[in-house]
Design a protein around this motif. Structure first.
Motif, short mmCIF file in Angstrom:
data_model
loop_
_atom_site.label_atom_id
_atom_site.label_comp_id
_atom_site.label_asym_id
_atom_site.label_seq_id
_atom_site.Cartn_x
_atom_site.Cartn_y
_atom_site.Cartn_z
N ASN A 106 17.65 111.27 -10.58
CA ASN A 106 19.06 111.39 -11.30
C ASN A 106 18.92 109.94 -12.20
N ILE A 107 19.51 110.13 -13.11
CA ILE A 107 19.88 108.81 -14.11
C ILE A 107 21.43 108.34 -14.22
N TYR A 108 21.74 107.57 -13.91
CA TYR A 108 23.46 107.00 -14.03
C TYR A 108 23.49 106.64 -15.07
N THR A 109 23.86 105.25 -15.38
CA THR A 109 24.12 104.62 -16.28
C THR A 109 22.97 104.34 -17.22
N MET A 110 22.95 104.46 -18.55
CA MET A 110 21.93 103.92 -19.43
C MET A 110 22.45 103.10 -20.51
N GLY A 111 21.84 102.05 -20.94
CA GLY A 111 22.35 101.11 -21.96
C GLY A 111 21.25 100.55 -22.84
N TRP A 112 21.68 100.38 -24.16
CA TRP A 112 20.71 99.87 -25.24
C TRP A 112 21.32 98.53 -25.40
N TYR A 113 20.21 97.51 -25.42
CA TYR A 113 20.40 96.33 -25.68
C TYR A 113 19.64 95.64 -26.65
N ARG A 114 19.89 94.78 -27.16
CA ARG A 114 19.06 94.01 -28.34
C ARG A 114 18.85 92.56 -28.40
N GLN A 115 17.93 91.98 -28.81
CA GLN A 115 17.70 90.57 -28.82
C GLN A 115 17.13 90.16 -29.96
N ALA A 116 17.91 89.28 -30.94
CA ALA A 116 17.30 88.68 -32.03
C ALA A 116 16.58 87.59 -31.64
N PRO A 117 15.85 87.15 -32.82
CA PRO A 117 14.90 85.98 -32.71
C PRO A 117 15.99 84.62 -32.39
N GLY A 118 15.51 84.10 -31.30
CA GLY A 118 16.31 82.70 -30.95
C GLY A 118 17.66 82.92 -30.31
N LYS A 119 18.08 84.18 -29.97
CA LYS A 119 19.32 84.44 -29.46
C LYS A 119 19.04 85.19 -27.98
N GLN A 120 20.11 85.24 -27.17
CA GLN A 120 20.19 86.07 -25.94
C GLN A 120 20.11 87.34 -26.12
N ARG A 121 19.56 87.95 -25.12
CA ARG A 121 19.76 89.69 -25.20
C ARG A 121 21.21 90.08 -24.81
N GLU A 122 21.66 90.94 -25.59
CA GLU A 122 23.10 91.44 -25.65
C GLU A 122 23.16 92.82 -25.65
N LEU A 123 24.18 93.41 -24.92
CA LEU A 123 24.34 94.78 -24.57
C LEU A 123 25.14 95.51 -26.04
N VAL A 124 24.61 96.56 -26.31
CA VAL A 124 24.79 97.05 -27.59
C VAL A 124 25.70 98.28 -27.10
N ALA A 125 25.25 99.14 -26.39
CA ALA A 125 26.03 100.10 -25.90
C ALA A 125 25.48 100.84 -24.66
N THR A 126 26.54 101.53 -23.95
CA THR A 126 26.28 102.04 -22.58
C THR A 126 26.77 103.45 -22.61
N ILE A 127 26.30 104.37 -21.98
CA ILE A 127 26.49 105.73 -21.78
C ILE A 127 26.25 106.06 -20.34
N PHE A 128 27.48 106.45 -19.77
CA PHE A 128 27.76 106.65 -18.19
C PHE A 128 27.31 108.39 -17.84
#
Length: 121
Positions: free
Chosen positions: A30-52
């Motif tokens: 079973n899969i619960y929460t899934m998310g898309w994150y992104r990391q631009a050059p020189g920046k921290q990884r950030e949360l883009v979208a989540t689906i529950f």
């Protein structure tokens, strides 16, 4: 063993669209929460979208109205439809999932290896 495999990245002009996919393979109960994150050059990884698990979604303010996340539970796959892309959307996009291997296991967290999205004219 579980793998999350992202696909769909590439080079696109500003204002264009891309659709990312993330498929979970292996031992998945079973899969619960899934998310898309992104990391631009020189920046921290950030949360883009989540689906529950119930299909509800959350988005970062920077992508609201432009990105849409969806899931196909039968295929253990999530998608990120990205429209009206901007230069600042350039990043490596990573898939993340909380899932259980069997009904007897607790939830574990997994990351994909990422797919590069480049927005450039």
């Amino acid at each position: 063993q579980v793998q999350l495999v992202e696909s769909g990245g590439g080079l696109v002009q500003p204002g264009g669209s891309l659709r990312l996919s993330c498929a979970a393979s292996g031992s998945v109960f079973n899969i619960y929460t899934m998310g898309w994150y992104r990391q631009a050059p020189g920046k921290q990884r950030e949360l883009v979208a989540t689906i529950f698990n119930d299909g509800s979604t959350n988005y970062a303010d920077s992508v609201k109205g432009r990105f849409t996340m969806s899931r196909d539970n039968a295929k253990n796959t999530v998608y990120l439809q990205m429209n009206s892309l901007k230069l600042e959307d350039t990043a490596v996009y990573y898939c993340n999932a909380d899932l259980r291997h069997t009904r007897y296991d607790g939830a574990m967290n997994y990351w994909g290896k990422g797919t590069l999205v480049t927005v450039s004219s």
